[in-house]
Scaffold this motif. Structure first.
Motif, PDB file in Angstrom:
ATOM      1  N   UNK A   1     -33.278 -34.343 -11.648  1.00 12.94           N
ATOM      2  CA  UNK A   1     -32.941 -35.445 -10.733  1.00 12.94           C
ATOM      3  C   UNK A   1     -32.196 -34.917  -9.520  1.00 12.94           C
ATOM      4  N   UNK A   2     -31.267 -33.979  -9.770  1.00 13.06           N
ATOM      5  CA  UNK A   2     -30.531 -33.373  -8.665  1.00 13.06           C
ATOM      6  C   UNK A   2     -31.478 -32.637  -7.724  1.00 13.06           C
ATOM      7  N   UNK A   3     -32.440 -31.912  -8.302  1.00 12.12           N
ATOM      8  CA  UNK A   3     -33.422 -31.197  -7.469  1.00 12.12           C
ATOM      9  C   UNK A   3     -34.214 -32.166  -6.618  1.00 12.12           C
ATOM     10  N   UNK A   4     -34.719 -33.235  -7.235  1.00 10.36           N
ATOM     11  CA  UNK A   4     -35.544 -34.200  -6.501  1.00 10.36           C
ATOM     12  C   UNK A   4     -34.753 -34.830  -5.359  1.00 10.36           C
ATOM     13  N   UNK A   5     -33.517 -35.226  -5.639  1.00 11.79           N
ATOM     14  CA  UNK A   5     -32.706 -35.867  -4.607  1.00 11.79           C
ATOM     15  C   UNK A   5     -32.445 -34.913  -3.442  1.00 11.79           C
ATOM     16  N   UNK A   6     -32.149 -33.647  -3.775  1.00  8.46           N
ATOM     17  CA  UNK A   6     -31.867 -32.667  -2.723  1.00  8.46           C
ATOM     18  C   UNK A   6     -33.124 -32.396  -1.900  1.00  8.46           C
ATOM     19  N   UNK A   7     -34.257 -32.260  -2.547  1.00 10.44           N
ATOM     20  CA  UNK A   7     -35.516 -31.996  -1.847  1.00 10.44           C
ATOM     21  C   UNK A   7     -35.876 -33.168  -0.948  1.00 10.44           C
ATOM     22  N   UNK A   8     -35.736 -34.386  -1.448  1.00  5.87           N
ATOM     23  CA  UNK A   8     -36.035 -35.571  -0.628  1.00  5.87           C
ATOM     24  C   UNK A   8     -35.122 -35.627   0.594  1.00  5.87           C
ATOM     25  N   UNK A   9     -33.834 -35.298   0.387  1.00  5.43           N
ATOM     26  CA  UNK A   9     -32.864 -35.311   1.489  1.00  5.43           C
ATOM     27  C   UNK A   9     -33.244 -34.292   2.562  1.00  5.43           C
ATOM     28  N   UNK A  10     -33.652 -33.106   2.125  1.00  6.74           N
ATOM     29  CA  UNK A  10     -33.987 -32.052   3.080  1.00  6.74           C
ATOM     30  C   UNK A  10     -35.304 -32.331   3.795  1.00  6.74           C
ATOM     31  N   UNK A  11     -36.278 -32.851   3.100  1.00  3.55           N
ATOM     32  CA  UNK A  11     -37.551 -33.194   3.746  1.00  3.55           C
ATOM     33  C   UNK A  11     -37.344 -34.248   4.826  1.00  3.55           C
TER      34      UNK A  11
END
Length: 291
Positions: free
Chosen positions: A109-119
């Motif tokens: 979940x942390x990975x997904x949130x960080x990736x979405x934020x960066x994209x």
């Protein structure tokens, strides 16, 4: 938070003396390292990134020698080289998830949130499921920044990031880089003077492995104000001008050659004093290829 480069030298096995006692102290914000191709910019960037060890000298971050525990420093480092590879047919989301795992972000979940934020930050959300190897040059550079930022680095190195980008993509990239300077040291290595003019509050000029000048761009330009003279000249006049004066650059304007001279006084008849800019300062240290 400071990055201190102290008396760093590097000679390669082929005899190229790439760095010659380089000294710099770089603080939080955007620092521009300006120099021509072959000046040693990539060598100092690779050394800061701990991809090579200097022959002499040291580099310290927050008071610690980065080569004592390079793994620990790399956790605080983001490095975007001039060219970087991507996996064929892999989407931005897939690749960022892979790199996030490599960097120790274990919680999905942390990975997904960080990736979405960066994209979203790099304006690639709508393209996140497309293969990165099909991206334009500017899109790939923005993807590269997203990859660099996965772990919130404190030192960010970008090496010739706008080379080959069209003006619109360059402006998008500028905007992203500018957002990073509040919380990190961002080192921009480039041969493009406008990159430094538009982005950097501090800079240095590197050529032949040596730091030739260092300071705030406005202050450096002010040091040659009222010393810049320009005139349209015939090609056959150039050699004589170069023999008698410090011709720092020439450019073609509407088919004519404009010569720029650095001089405390009027160098010759019909020269006009002109406002100085960072390109003039740069060429006063780094000779331009002759027209």
């Amino acid at each position: 938070m400071e990055l201190e480069i102290r008396d760093v030298s590097k000679t390669y096995t082929n005899g190229v003396h790439a760095l010659k006692r380089v000294n710099l102290t770089i603080e939080k914000g955007m620092f521009g390292l300006l120099g021509p191709n072959g000046a040693g910019k990539s060598s100092i960037m690779r050394t800061i990134a701990t991809l090579q060890i200097p022959d002499s000298g040291e580099i310290r971050f927050a008071g610690q020698n980065i080569f004592t525990n390079p793994t620990e420093f790399r956790r605080q480092l983001g490095y975007l080289p001039q060219d970087f590879g991507v996996y064929a047919d892999a989407s931005a989301t897939t690749m960022l998830d892979y790199f996030a795992r490599l960097k120790g972000i274990k919680n999905s979940k942390e990975r997904k949130n960080r990736i979405d934020e960066l994209l979203q930050l790099v304006n690639l959300t709508e393209h996140c499921h497309k293969a990165v190897d099909t991206y334009s040059g500017g899109m790939r550079q923005r993807f590269g920044i997203a990859q660099v930022l996965l772990t919130n680095p404190k030192v960010i190195i970008v090496d010739e990031p706008t080379a080959g980008l069209d003006p619109a993509e360059r402006n998008r990239f500028y905007s992203i880089l500018h957002q990073l300077t509040d919380n990190a040291i961002v080192i921009l290595s480039t041969h493009i003077v406008s990159d430094v003019t538009d982005l950097c509050g501090d800079m240095g000029i590197l050529n032949n492995g040596c730091i030739l000048a260092r300071g705030k761009p406005d202050a450096l330009v002010a040091s040659i104000e009222r010393k810049i003279w320009r005139k349209t000249v015939a090609r056959e006049e150039l050699n004589q001008l170069r023999n008698n004066h410090k011709v720092i650059s020439t450019r073609i304007i509407k088919g004519d050659i404009q010569a720029t001279i650095l001089s405390d006084t009027l160098p010759a008849d019909n020269f006009t004093q002109s406002p100085a800019d960072l390109e003039d300062f740069y060429f006063s240290y780094v000779p331009e290829l002759a027209v």
